[in-house]
Design an enzyme around this catalytic site. Structure first.
Site, PDB file in Angstrom:
ATOM      1  N   HIS A   1       0.802  -1.228   0.000  1.00 38.26           N
ATOM      2  CA  HIS A   1       0.000   0.000   0.000  1.00 38.26           C
ATOM      3  C   HIS A   1       0.826   1.264   0.000  1.00 38.26           C
ATOM      4  O   HIS A   1       2.024   1.250   0.317  1.00 38.26           O
ATOM      5  CB  HIS A   1      -0.940   0.017   1.221  1.00 38.26           C
ATOM      6  CG  HIS A   1      -0.218  -0.241   2.516  1.00 38.26           C
ATOM      7  ND1 HIS A   1      -0.178  -1.481   3.112  1.00 38.26           N
ATOM      8  CD2 HIS A   1       0.523   0.568   3.327  1.00 38.26           C
ATOM      9  CE1 HIS A   1       0.533  -1.413   4.226  1.00 38.26           C
ATOM     10  NE2 HIS A   1       0.974  -0.181   4.370  1.00 38.26           N
TER      11      HIS A   1
ATOM     12  N   ASP B   1      -4.503   0.347  -1.724  1.00 39.81           N
ATOM     13  CA  ASP B   1      -4.017  -1.016  -1.960  1.00 39.81           C
ATOM     14  C   ASP B   1      -3.543  -1.193  -3.393  1.00 39.81           C
ATOM     15  O   ASP B   1      -4.333  -1.153  -4.343  1.00 39.81           O
ATOM     16  CB  ASP B   1      -5.154  -1.995  -1.646  1.00 39.81           C
ATOM     17  CG  ASP B   1      -4.623  -3.386  -1.350  1.00 39.81           C
ATOM     18  OD1 ASP B   1      -4.028  -3.566  -0.267  1.00 39.81           O
ATOM     19  OD2 ASP B   1      -4.767  -4.275  -2.210  1.00 39.81           O
TER      20      ASP B   1
ATOM     21  N   ASP C   1       6.614  -6.318   4.819  1.00 40.27           N
ATOM     22  CA  ASP C   1       5.387  -5.944   5.516  1.00 40.27           C
ATOM     23  C   ASP C   1       4.164  -6.530   4.803  1.00 40.27           C
ATOM     24  O   ASP C   1       4.149  -6.686   3.581  1.00 40.27           O
ATOM     25  CB  ASP C   1       5.296  -4.404   5.506  1.00 40.27           C
ATOM     26  CG  ASP C   1       4.211  -3.861   6.407  1.00 40.27           C
ATOM     27  OD1 ASP C   1       4.325  -4.041   7.634  1.00 40.27           O
ATOM     28  OD2 ASP C   1       3.254  -3.251   5.885  1.00 40.27           O
TER      29      ASP C   1
ATOM     30  N   LYS D   1       0.753 -11.171   3.709  1.00 43.84           N
ATOM     31  CA  LYS D   1      -0.474 -11.951   3.457  1.00 43.84           C
ATOM     32  C   LYS D   1      -1.534 -11.162   2.712  1.00 43.84           C
ATOM     33  O   LYS D   1      -2.567 -11.707   2.348  1.00 43.84           O
ATOM     34  CB  LYS D   1      -1.038 -12.486   4.777  1.00 43.84           C
ATOM     35  CG  LYS D   1      -1.685 -11.437   5.659  1.00 43.84           C
ATOM     36  CD  LYS D   1      -2.084 -12.042   7.007  1.00 43.84           C
ATOM     37  CE  LYS D   1      -3.489 -11.661   7.394  1.00 43.84           C
ATOM     38  NZ  LYS D   1      -3.825 -12.068   8.779  1.00 43.84           N
TER      39      LYS D   1
ATOM     40  N   GLU E   1       6.067 -10.757   6.794  1.00 44.39           N
ATOM     41  CA  GLU E   1       5.189 -10.584   7.958  1.00 44.39           C
ATOM     42  C   GLU E   1       3.817 -11.138   7.591  1.00 44.39           C
ATOM     43  O   GLU E   1       3.100 -10.563   6.775  1.00 44.39           O
ATOM     44  CB  GLU E   1       5.059  -9.105   8.335  1.00 44.39           C
ATOM     45  CG  GLU E   1       4.205  -8.920   9.582  1.00 44.39           C
ATOM     46  CD  GLU E   1       3.195  -7.789   9.494  1.00 44.39           C
ATOM     47  OE1 GLU E   1       2.613  -7.429  10.528  1.00 44.39           O
ATOM     48  OE2 GLU E   1       2.952  -7.259   8.382  1.00 44.39           O
TER      49      GLU E   1
ATOM     50  N   ASP F   1       4.341  -3.874  17.081  1.00 41.83           N
ATOM     51  CA  ASP F   1       2.888  -3.937  16.877  1.00 41.83           C
ATOM     52  C   ASP F   1       2.141  -4.536  18.063  1.00 41.83           C
ATOM     53  O   ASP F   1       0.909  -4.491  18.085  1.00 41.83           O
ATOM     54  CB  ASP F   1       2.558  -4.789  15.638  1.00 41.83           C
ATOM     55  CG  ASP F   1       2.938  -4.098  14.348  1.00 41.83           C
ATOM     56  OD1 ASP F   1       2.909  -2.849  14.305  1.00 41.83           O
ATOM     57  OD2 ASP F   1       3.272  -4.802  13.369  1.00 41.83           O
TER      58      ASP F   1
HETATM   59  C1  ABC Z   1      -2.729   3.006  12.803  1.00 42.56           C
HETATM   60  C2  ABC Z   1      -2.928   3.400  14.259  1.00 42.56           C
HETATM   61  C3  ABC Z   1      -3.684   2.317  14.996  1.00 42.56           C
HETATM   62  C4  ABC Z   1      -5.006   2.076  14.311  1.00 42.56           C
HETATM   63  C5  ABC Z   1      -4.747   1.698  12.839  1.00 42.56           C
HETATM   64  C6  ABC Z   1      -6.065   1.568  12.084  1.00 42.56           C
HETATM   65  O1  ABC Z   1      -3.971   2.722  12.206  1.00 42.56           O
HETATM   66  O2  ABC Z   1      -1.643   3.618  14.832  1.00 42.56           O
HETATM   67  O3  ABC Z   1      -3.887   2.741  16.335  1.00 42.56           O
HETATM   68  O4  ABC Z   1      -5.663   1.004  14.945  1.00 42.56           O
HETATM   69  C7  ABC Z   1       1.448   0.923  10.372  1.00 42.56           C
HETATM   70  C8  ABC Z   1       1.743   1.646  11.666  1.00 42.56           C
HETATM   71  C9  ABC Z   1       0.533   1.568  12.586  1.00 42.56           C
HETATM   72  C10 ABC Z   1      -0.726   2.044  11.868  1.00 42.56           C
HETATM   73  C11 ABC Z   1      -0.900   1.205  10.589  1.00 42.56           C
HETATM   74  C12 ABC Z   1      -2.123   1.580   9.782  1.00 42.56           C
HETATM   75  O5  ABC Z   1       0.259   1.398   9.774  1.00 42.56           O
HETATM   76  O6  ABC Z   1       2.859   1.016  12.282  1.00 42.56           O
HETATM   77  O7  ABC Z   1       0.779   2.397  13.707  1.00 42.56           O
HETATM   78  O8  ABC Z   1      -1.844   1.866  12.727  1.00 42.56           O
HETATM   79  O9  ABC Z   1      -2.073   2.899   9.355  1.00 42.56           O
HETATM   80  C13 ABC Z   1       2.155  -4.319   9.627  1.00 42.56           C
HETATM   81  C14 ABC Z   1       3.242  -3.565  10.406  1.00 42.56           C
HETATM   82  C15 ABC Z   1       2.616  -2.394  11.100  1.00 42.56           C
HETATM   83  C16 ABC Z   1       2.167  -1.395  10.026  1.00 42.56           C
HETATM   84  C17 ABC Z   1       1.468  -2.045   8.904  1.00 42.56           C
HETATM   85  C18 ABC Z   1       0.929  -1.192   7.850  1.00 42.56           C
HETATM   86  C19 ABC Z   1       1.463  -3.399   8.732  1.00 42.56           C
HETATM   87  O10 ABC Z   1       3.971  -4.421  11.195  1.00 42.56           O
HETATM   88  O11 ABC Z   1       3.484  -1.729  11.993  1.00 42.56           O
HETATM   89  O12 ABC Z   1       1.277  -0.458  10.681  1.00 42.56           O
HETATM   90  O13 ABC Z   1       2.038  -0.958   6.951  1.00 42.56           O
HETATM   91  C20 ABC Z   1      -2.868  -6.412  10.123  1.00 42.56           C
HETATM   92  C21 ABC Z   1      -1.913  -6.755   8.992  1.00 42.56           C
HETATM   93  C22 ABC Z   1      -0.462  -6.649   9.436  1.00 42.56           C
HETATM   94  C23 ABC Z   1      -0.183  -5.259  10.058  1.00 42.56           C
HETATM   95  C24 ABC Z   1      -1.158  -5.088  11.216  1.00 42.56           C
HETATM   96  C25 ABC Z   1      -0.973  -3.750  11.911  1.00 42.56           C
HETATM   97  O14 ABC Z   1      -2.515  -5.174  10.721  1.00 42.56           O
HETATM   98  O15 ABC Z   1      -2.179  -8.063   8.524  1.00 42.56           O
HETATM   99  O16 ABC Z   1       0.366  -6.818   8.296  1.00 42.56           O
HETATM  100  N1  ABC Z   1       1.221  -5.082  10.478  1.00 42.56           N
HETATM  101  C26 ABC Z   1      -5.698  -9.957  12.887  1.00 42.56           C
HETATM  102  C27 ABC Z   1      -5.477 -10.118  11.399  1.00 42.56           C
HETATM  103  C28 ABC Z   1      -4.149  -9.499  11.019  1.00 42.56           C
HETATM  104  C29 ABC Z   1      -4.135  -8.029  11.432  1.00 42.56           C
HETATM  105  C30 ABC Z   1      -4.340  -7.962  12.946  1.00 42.56           C
HETATM  106  C31 ABC Z   1      -4.325  -6.534  13.464  1.00 42.56           C
HETATM  107  O17 ABC Z   1      -5.601  -8.589  13.255  1.00 42.56           O
HETATM  108  O18 ABC Z   1      -5.500 -11.476  11.051  1.00 42.56           O
HETATM  109  O19 ABC Z   1      -3.970  -9.573   9.618  1.00 42.56           O
HETATM  110  O20 ABC Z   1      -2.843  -7.458  11.101  1.00 42.56           O
HETATM  111  O21 ABC Z   1      -5.349  -5.810  12.856  1.00 42.56           O
HETATM  112  C32 ABC Z   1      -4.310 -13.712  16.370  1.00 42.56           C
HETATM  113  C33 ABC Z   1      -5.062 -14.085  15.128  1.00 42.56           C
HETATM  114  C34 ABC Z   1      -4.765 -13.058  14.048  1.00 42.56           C
HETATM  115  C35 ABC Z   1      -5.125 -11.671  14.546  1.00 42.56           C
HETATM  116  C36 ABC Z   1      -4.372 -11.402  15.842  1.00 42.56           C
HETATM  117  C37 ABC Z   1      -4.678 -10.000  16.386  1.00 42.56           C
HETATM  118  O22 ABC Z   1      -4.686 -12.403  16.795  1.00 42.56           O
HETATM  119  O23 ABC Z   1      -4.643 -15.374  14.682  1.00 42.56           O
HETATM  120  O24 ABC Z   1      -5.501 -13.348  12.872  1.00 42.56           O
HETATM  121  O25 ABC Z   1      -4.693 -10.715  13.548  1.00 42.56           O
HETATM  122  O26 ABC Z   1      -4.608 -14.644  17.389  1.00 42.56           O
HETATM  123 CA    CA Z   2      -3.268  -5.926  -1.187  1.00 38.95          CA
END
Ligand code: ABC
Ligand code: CA
Length: 480
Positions: free
Chosen positions: A121, A179, A210, A213, A234, A301
């Site tokens: 993205h 996206d 990053d 998936k 990741e 995270d």
């Molecule tokens: C910002 C705010 C947050 C707000 C969010 C909407 O926007 O700070 O407070 O909630 C970057 C920044 C973040 C920022 C985001 C979005 O961008 O660091 O501060 O958050 O603008 C990676 C990185 C992460 C990065 C991004 C985006 C991706 O490590 O630092 O964030 O470039 C998903 C993605 C994953 C991503 C993560 C943050 O979100 O797949 O790549 N990380 C479920 C889903 C996951 C999902 C997760 C969290 O929820 O399956 O896909 O991750 O939303 C397990 C289950 C899992 C479950 C977990 C929580 O529990 O098996 O399935 O994950 O037991």
């Molecule tokens: Ca995509």
């Protein structure tokens, strides 16, 4: 570096904005403000002694490309994940020469550089999300600046629907992450050329990919080939069955499935090792190369382990795991200093207020020893790194014993206040009458005539045993 070049390494994960200022001033960093705090590539270069002193020989840094400059609904892009122009560098972190200087300073120390990259993205703050792309402004994005370069707007809402996960947008209505249309062949080839150029320009040795998936699996092999270096994706998921196929299209993944069971096992005295044993066993059977997955207890995270418990014995046990299991250990900056930040953004504390102090820091000493014993084990047994760990059955369910020759790790979630007297017992794990050293206490234990070992739990602390003969060559850990 290839996967086998990385296998024996240990990675220190840092957030470029939060590791070190260029000038070592005492500028404070308030995580709740979600703003740039001033860390730079030069700052990292100036403090490689610290990272190397902890025993790490690789670093993982934040994404390096130019991000949105505006303050968004979620603050500033200090973490680097909100790319606007992937053909330029993030000027907050320094210049191209600074990044090259970091890379060459690392290489002079035989250390490796892993760079975090995002394909999935882009972010434009002028984007106002609506139900179609037509009203979004993509004009500031480089090199993709038209609506058709991105999937039609829809938010990821259904994690059970892989098409929704891949082709809808992460973020939310306040900050949608545009996206990229990674189904379009010309976009695919642009991205492949981009990564090849980035890796070559800055002497990058590995990539942390990053949101892996969120892009179709068959995008990745050609991308990884163009990069030509080790790739760790990741894939944020608790399910080994979901994560494992990504180890077929990339060299490696971050070991999220075992992160969850590791955390729950050691968070309290009631943690259950059977979940960890099952996830490890499943991953050993299904990851393509278990020895190169990224094993971690903390990252940027998730809440820090010490936001869950500060029992020093539980903390030391949990921290030990990534260093004695099958993959590449990754330590997130600040864990060694005992940071306690909870959910994001509190877990993104700046490191410089610690003044990079190493003395009188129990977890600095702990991680330094863990790195050293892992190196000593690999030096003593050339197949150590590729030998799958084995669980050694124990009577007491609060004890976990693991063998990975020449190491034996004895872990427990009894906690530091436990008065229960327990003993680990393992038969045939050492040579007859061999002397083993627990590198965490420097106590010795002698195996019996059939290679059996019996060791008492002390204060709920972990023990990592290695033959005294394997330590002799090392010289720094428990010198006799
Ligand atoms: C910002 C705010 C947050 C707000 C969010 C909407 O926007 O700070 O407070 O909630 C970057 C920044 C973040 C920022 C985001 C979005 O961008 O660091 O501060 O958050 O603008 C990676 C990185 C992460 C990065 C991004 C985006 C991706 O490590 O630092 O964030 O470039 C998903 C993605 C994953 C991503 C993560 C943050 O979100 O797949 O790549 N990380 C479920 C889903 C996951 C999902 C997760 C969290 O929820 O399956 O896909 O991750 O939303 C397990 C289950 C899992 C479950 C977990 C929580 O529990 O098996 O399935 O994950 O037991
Ligand atoms: Ca995509």
């Amino acid at each position: 570096g290839s996967a086998s070049d990385w296998r024996g390494r240990a990675i220190y994960q840092l957030l470029t904005d939060r590791f070190s200022l260029s000038n070592d001033s005492a500028t404070p960093c308030n995580t709740t403000q979600v703003q740039y705090c001033g860390g730079t590539w030069n700052g990292i270069t100036n403090h490689l002694d610290y990272i190397q002193g902890l025993g790490f020989d690789s670093i993982w840094i934040s994404p390096v490309v130019a991000n949105v400059e505006q303050t968004t609904a979620y603050g500033q892009a200090y973490h680097g994940y909100w790319a606007q122009d992937i053909t330029s560098l993030n000027a907050h972190f320094g210049t191209a020469d600074d990044l090259k200087a970091l890379s060459s300073a690392l290489h002079k120390r035989n250390m490796y550089l892993m760079v975090d990259i995002v394909v999935n993205h882009f972010v434009s703050t002028s984007s106002v999300a609506t139900s179609d792309n037509a009203t979004l402004d993509f004009s500031k994005l480089v090199p993709f600046s038209k609506a058709t370069d991105f999937h039609p707007y829809c938010l990821v809402t259904d994690y059970n629907n892989q098409t929704n996960v891949e082709q809808c947008w992460l973020g939310d209505e306040h900050l949608p992450l545009a996206d990229l249309n990674t189904e379009d062949p010309s976009i695919v080839s642009t991205m492949n050329n981009w990564i090849e150029g980035l890796v070559k320009s800055y002497g990058i040795d590995g990539l942390r990919i990053d949101t892996a998936k969120h892009i179709r699996k068959d995008f990745w092999p050609a991308f990884a080939k163009a990069a030509g270096v080790f790739t760790m994706g990741e894939v944020l998921i608790g399910d080994v069955g979901y994560a494992a196929p990504y180890t077929e299209v990339l060299d490696s993944v971050l070991d999220y499935p075992n992160y969850y069971t590791l955390t729950s096992s050691f968070s309290s005295q009631t943690g259950n090792f059977s979940a960890l044993i099952s996830s490890v066993t499943a991953s050993q059977q299904s990851y393509s190369t278990p020895s190169v997955v990224g094993s971690f207890l903390e990252n940027h995270d998730n809440p820090r382990f010490q936001s869950i418990t500060q029992d020093i014995s539980l903390v030391k046990n949990a921290m030990t795991w990534p260093f004695i299991q099958d993959g590449i250990p990754i330590l997130y900056q600040g864990q060694e200093q005992g940071f306690t930040g909870g959910a994001e953004p509190s877990n993104r504390e700046a490191l410089w207020p610690t003044a990079f102090q190493m003395s009188n820091k129990p977890l600095v000493a702990h991680v330094t020893t863990l790195n050293a014993v892992r190196k000593a084990a690999a030096a003593a047994n050339s197949s150590f790194l590729t030998t799958p760990l084995k669980f050694i059955t124990q009577q007491d369910p609060s004890l976990l014993a693991v063998s990975k020759p020449p190491l034996i790790a004895l872990l427990t979630n009894l906690g530091s206040n436990s008065t229960k007297s327990s003993t680990w017992v393992a038969s045939g794990v050492a040579s007859a009458n061999e002397v083993l050293v627990d590198v965490l206490s420097c106590a010795t234990v002698k195996a019996d005539g059939s290679g059996g070992v019996s060791v008492a739990v002390v204060g709920g602390l972990p023990q990592v045993l290695i033959p005294a003969s394997a330590l002799a060559k090392n010289g720094t850990v428990c010198p006799s």
